[in-house]
Design a protein around this motif. Structure first.
Motif, PDB file in Angstrom:
ATOM      1  N   ALA A  72      95.022  75.773 -53.349  1.00 34.98           N
ATOM      2  CA  ALA A  72      95.272  76.610 -54.528  1.00 34.98           C
ATOM      3  C   ALA A  72      94.152  76.462 -55.552  1.00 34.98           C
ATOM      4  O   ALA A  72      93.710  77.441 -56.166  1.00 34.98           O
ATOM      5  CB  ALA A  72      96.622  76.243 -55.154  1.00 34.98           C
ATOM      6  N   LEU A  73      93.671  75.228 -55.724  1.00 37.74           N
ATOM      7  CA  LEU A  73      92.558  74.995 -56.650  1.00 37.74           C
ATOM      8  C   LEU A  73      91.280  75.663 -56.165  1.00 37.74           C
ATOM      9  O   LEU A  73      90.523  76.228 -56.958  1.00 37.74           O
ATOM     10  CB  LEU A  73      92.329  73.488 -56.837  1.00 37.74           C
ATOM     11  CG  LEU A  73      93.356  72.746 -57.687  1.00 37.74           C
ATOM     12  CD1 LEU A  73      93.051  71.258 -57.700  1.00 37.74           C
ATOM     13  CD2 LEU A  73      93.371  73.293 -59.118  1.00 37.74           C
ATOM     14  N   VAL A  74      91.021  75.597 -54.873  1.00 40.78           N
ATOM     15  CA  VAL A  74      89.823  76.246 -54.310  1.00 40.78           C
ATOM     16  C   VAL A  74      89.897  77.755 -54.512  1.00 40.78           C
ATOM     17  O   VAL A  74      88.898  78.399 -54.866  1.00 40.78           O
ATOM     18  CB  VAL A  74      89.674  75.898 -52.815  1.00 40.78           C
ATOM     19  CG1 VAL A  74      88.577  76.740 -52.170  1.00 40.78           C
ATOM     20  CG2 VAL A  74      89.360  74.415 -52.648  1.00 40.78           C
ATOM     21  N   ASN A  75      91.073  78.336 -54.296  1.00 42.29           N
ATOM     22  CA  ASN A  75      91.228  79.780 -54.491  1.00 42.29           C
ATOM     23  C   ASN A  75      91.000  80.186 -55.943  1.00 42.29           C
ATOM     24  O   ASN A  75      90.430  81.251 -56.219  1.00 42.29           O
ATOM     25  CB  ASN A  75      92.632  80.228 -54.062  1.00 42.29           C
ATOM     26  CG  ASN A  75      92.799  80.241 -52.560  1.00 42.29           C
ATOM     27  OD1 ASN A  75      91.829  80.272 -51.817  1.00 42.29           O
ATOM     28  ND2 ASN A  75      94.041  80.210 -52.100  1.00 42.29           N
ATOM     29  N   GLY A  76      91.412  79.345 -56.872  1.00 42.64           N
ATOM     30  CA  GLY A  76      91.280  79.668 -58.291  1.00 42.64           C
ATOM     31  C   GLY A  76      89.935  79.329 -58.881  1.00 42.64           C
ATOM     32  O   GLY A  76      89.682  79.623 -60.059  1.00 42.64           O
ATOM     33  N   ILE A  80      86.736  82.642 -56.193  1.00 40.18           N
ATOM     34  CA  ILE A  80      86.519  83.777 -57.103  1.00 40.18           C
ATOM     35  C   ILE A  80      85.279  83.529 -57.964  1.00 40.18           C
ATOM     36  O   ILE A  80      85.150  84.059 -59.067  1.00 40.18           O
ATOM     37  CB  ILE A  80      87.749  84.036 -58.003  1.00 40.18           C
ATOM     38  CG1 ILE A  80      88.111  82.789 -58.815  1.00 40.18           C
ATOM     39  CG2 ILE A  80      88.929  84.511 -57.187  1.00 40.18           C
ATOM     40  CD1 ILE A  80      89.133  83.078 -59.914  1.00 40.18           C
ATOM     41  N   SER A  81      84.348  82.737 -57.448  1.00 37.03           N
ATOM     42  CA  SER A  81      83.172  82.358 -58.228  1.00 37.03           C
ATOM     43  C   SER A  81      82.284  83.545 -58.577  1.00 37.03           C
ATOM     44  O   SER A  81      81.634  83.548 -59.626  1.00 37.03           O
ATOM     45  CB  SER A  81      82.356  81.302 -57.472  1.00 37.03           C
ATOM     46  OG  SER A  81      82.038  81.746 -56.164  1.00 37.03           O
ATOM     47  N   GLY A  82      82.231  84.563 -57.711  1.00 38.40           N
ATOM     48  CA  GLY A  82      81.446  85.748 -58.030  1.00 38.40           C
ATOM     49  C   GLY A  82      82.006  86.480 -59.238  1.00 38.40           C
ATOM     50  O   GLY A  82      81.263  86.993 -60.080  1.00 38.40           O
ATOM     51  N   TYR A 141      88.380  87.199 -50.632  1.00 42.68           N
ATOM     52  CA  TYR A 141      87.673  86.050 -51.187  1.00 42.68           C
ATOM     53  C   TYR A 141      86.201  86.045 -50.764  1.00 42.68           C
ATOM     54  O   TYR A 141      85.351  85.516 -51.474  1.00 42.68           O
ATOM     55  CB  TYR A 141      88.343  84.752 -50.735  1.00 42.68           C
ATOM     56  CG  TYR A 141      89.636  84.454 -51.442  1.00 42.68           C
ATOM     57  CD1 TYR A 141      89.761  84.636 -52.814  1.00 42.68           C
ATOM     58  CD2 TYR A 141      90.734  83.973 -50.734  1.00 42.68           C
ATOM     59  CE1 TYR A 141      90.949  84.346 -53.465  1.00 42.68           C
ATOM     60  CE2 TYR A 141      91.926  83.686 -51.384  1.00 42.68           C
ATOM     61  CZ  TYR A 141      92.030  83.872 -52.746  1.00 42.68           C
ATOM     62  OH  TYR A 141      93.197  83.586 -53.393  1.00 42.68           O
ATOM     63  N   ASN A 142      85.913  86.622 -49.614  1.00 42.92           N
ATOM     64  CA  ASN A 142      84.531  86.667 -49.147  1.00 42.92           C
ATOM     65  C   ASN A 142      83.639  87.429 -50.119  1.00 42.92           C
ATOM     66  O   ASN A 142      82.482  87.056 -50.343  1.00 42.92           O
ATOM     67  CB  ASN A 142      84.464  87.327 -47.765  1.00 42.92           C
ATOM     68  CG  ASN A 142      83.077  87.280 -47.183  1.00 42.92           C
ATOM     69  OD1 ASN A 142      82.428  86.247 -47.183  1.00 42.92           O
ATOM     70  ND2 ASN A 142      82.597  88.412 -46.689  1.00 42.92           N
TER      71      ASN A 142
END
Length: 447
Positions: A72-76, A80-82, A141-142
């Motif tokens: 969940a932390l990775v997804n948030g 979504i880093s872009g 996410y990609n």
């Protein structure tokens, strides 16, 4: 005469480097990455715990359930880093341009990135033997994460610049006066610029879609991939990083080159490594920001922790030993401004060679150790203040061989610095004698 020419060249070079580092877009990128850096560190910690600590404690369904926290932390953050970088770039560009509504710029930048996203995406099922399906109305996410980083940067800069210019045109402003709440007044004031900016980018997205592609894919294929392959190759990294350290010799912070040009590429590489590590797939990048900082920044720029240890071993000059005593604690946490300006490194030609050579040696040794399989690739983003040995262990996901490699780099760095410490002691001794002679001459002249 030659000394005058040399000083003139160094002054011009320093002025150019300072101006280059203060270029608006480079400064904006540097500020934006610094703003969201804590999120990348958090993602690295989550992945590290998911794939090491949790696997030691839990198993089966319990492991799957506890790993949901890290995923969940990775997804948030990472995934979504872009989108995040577009928002921060929009905000930072507004601040640097002294635009009075930076929050609205961040909103427009995020909206602009989504406008340029493909309407249809191809999704590959997890189960083997099934065909890929094409879906519409899906954000992946990609495209939002590491794969869309350069898209977020470029689109964020372009649409923010357009929006700010349009907002500064009085003909496009709607002024409701002072009778409405400030938030409402600001919103209507930029209403037309917001609509125009997004509409223009929507037209661009439509034209690109008519050619059978999208801007995110174009940026990824023709800008992100080639630039990464060159800038984050072993030689590309060495050249750019060495140029950055070279600036320190002129008293200019190495972030002029490192933070503005090289670090964003290295951050994208570690993001891809974190994502691959979380997914349990092959790690794609040997060179990344954690590898460079953990093995080329022992004590800070120039790996000056090696210099401090060398000074304690062979240094005889009282001044430099006092500087080393004062600098050793900050140096353990990679803070080395006391060394750079107190030893000093700045404008000290005696220390130029080891200051540039030792970091390169650390990067090369860690690169060879990784590609040979001796050491695990760096898969987490550790804070740059993490002490040596601990940083290598954490960056590689708990690989003890990384600690040994870091210790080897540290020892070799000390050995390289030692003869130069001796030479620097002699230089300072001669300078002290010459200074005393000059003082005697001044006294004689007064008499």
């Amino acid at each position: 005469m030659e000394q005058t020419k040399s000083n003139g060249f160094m002054t011009k070079f320093a002025d150019f480097a300072a101006k280059f580092g203060n270029l608006l877009y480079l400064r904006t990128m540097r500020d934006a990455f610094a703003t969201i850096m804590p999120l990348y560190i958090l993602a690295g910690i989550a992945v590290l715990l998911n794939n090491t600590v949790f696997t030691w404690i839990f198993s089966g369904d319990a492991l799957t359930n506890i790993q949901y926290w890290g995923n969940a932390l990775v997804n948030g953050t990472l995934n979504i880093s872009g989108l995040l970088i577009a928002a921060t770039i929009g905000y930072c560009l507004s601040v640097n341009r002294e635009f009075d509504n930076p929050l609205s710029t961040a909103v427009v930048a995020v909206a602009g990135v989504v406008v340029m996203m493909p309407m249809q995406v191809e999704l590959t099922p997890i189960a083997e033997g099934t065909n890929a399906d094409i879906f519409s109305g899906v954000l992946t996410y990609n495209n939002l994460g590491t794969g869309g980083m350069f898209g977020g940067i470029l689109i964020g800069l372009l649409i923010s610049e357009l929006y700010i210019k349009l907002s500064n045109m009085k003909q496009l402003q709607i002024n409701l006066g002072n009778q409405v709440p400030p938030a409402v007044g600001k919103s209507f004031n930029v209403l037309i610029p917001v609509m125009l900016s997004l509409a223009i980018f929507a037209v661009l997205a439509t034209l690109i879609a008519m050619c059978g592609t999208d801007l995110i894919t174009l940026i990824k294929n023709f800008i992100q991939t080639p630039l990464k392959s060159i800038g984050t190759s072993l030689w590309g990294t060495i050249i750019l990083y060495t140029l950055g350290n070279l600036l320190w010799l002129f008293g200019i912070h190495q972030s002029v080159i490192y933070s503005s040009i090289l670090e964003p590429l290295l951050i994208i590489n570690i993001q891809e490594n974190i994502a691959a590590y979380a997914a349990g797939t092959a790690i794609p990048n040997v060179i990344n920001v954690s590898q460079v900082t953990s093995f080329g920044l022992l004590g800070g720029s120039g790996s000056t922790l090696c210099l401090l240890i060398a000074t304690f071993i062979v240094g005889r000059n009282a001044a430099t030993r006092n500087v080393a005593k004062l600098s050793i604690v900050p140096g353990l946490f990679n803070i080395n401004e006391p060394v750079l300006f107190g030893y000093p490194i700045v404008y000290n030609i005696t220390m130029a060679i080891p200051f540039l050579l030792v970091p390169v040696m650390g990067i090369v040794i860690s690169y060879l150790a990784t590609v040979s399989g001796m050491m695990h690739p760096c898969v987490t983003l550790v804070p740059w203040t993490t002490p040596v040995l601990l940083s290598g262990f954490l960056a590689t996901g708990g690989d003890w061989m990384a600690v040994i490699v870091q210790a080897l780099v540290l020892i070799l760095g000390v050995l390289i610095y030692m003869p130069f410490v001796k030479v620097n002691d002699k230089v300072m001794e001669r300078q002290a004698v010459e200074a005393d002679d000059d003082d005697d001459d001044d006294v004689f002249d007064l008499d």
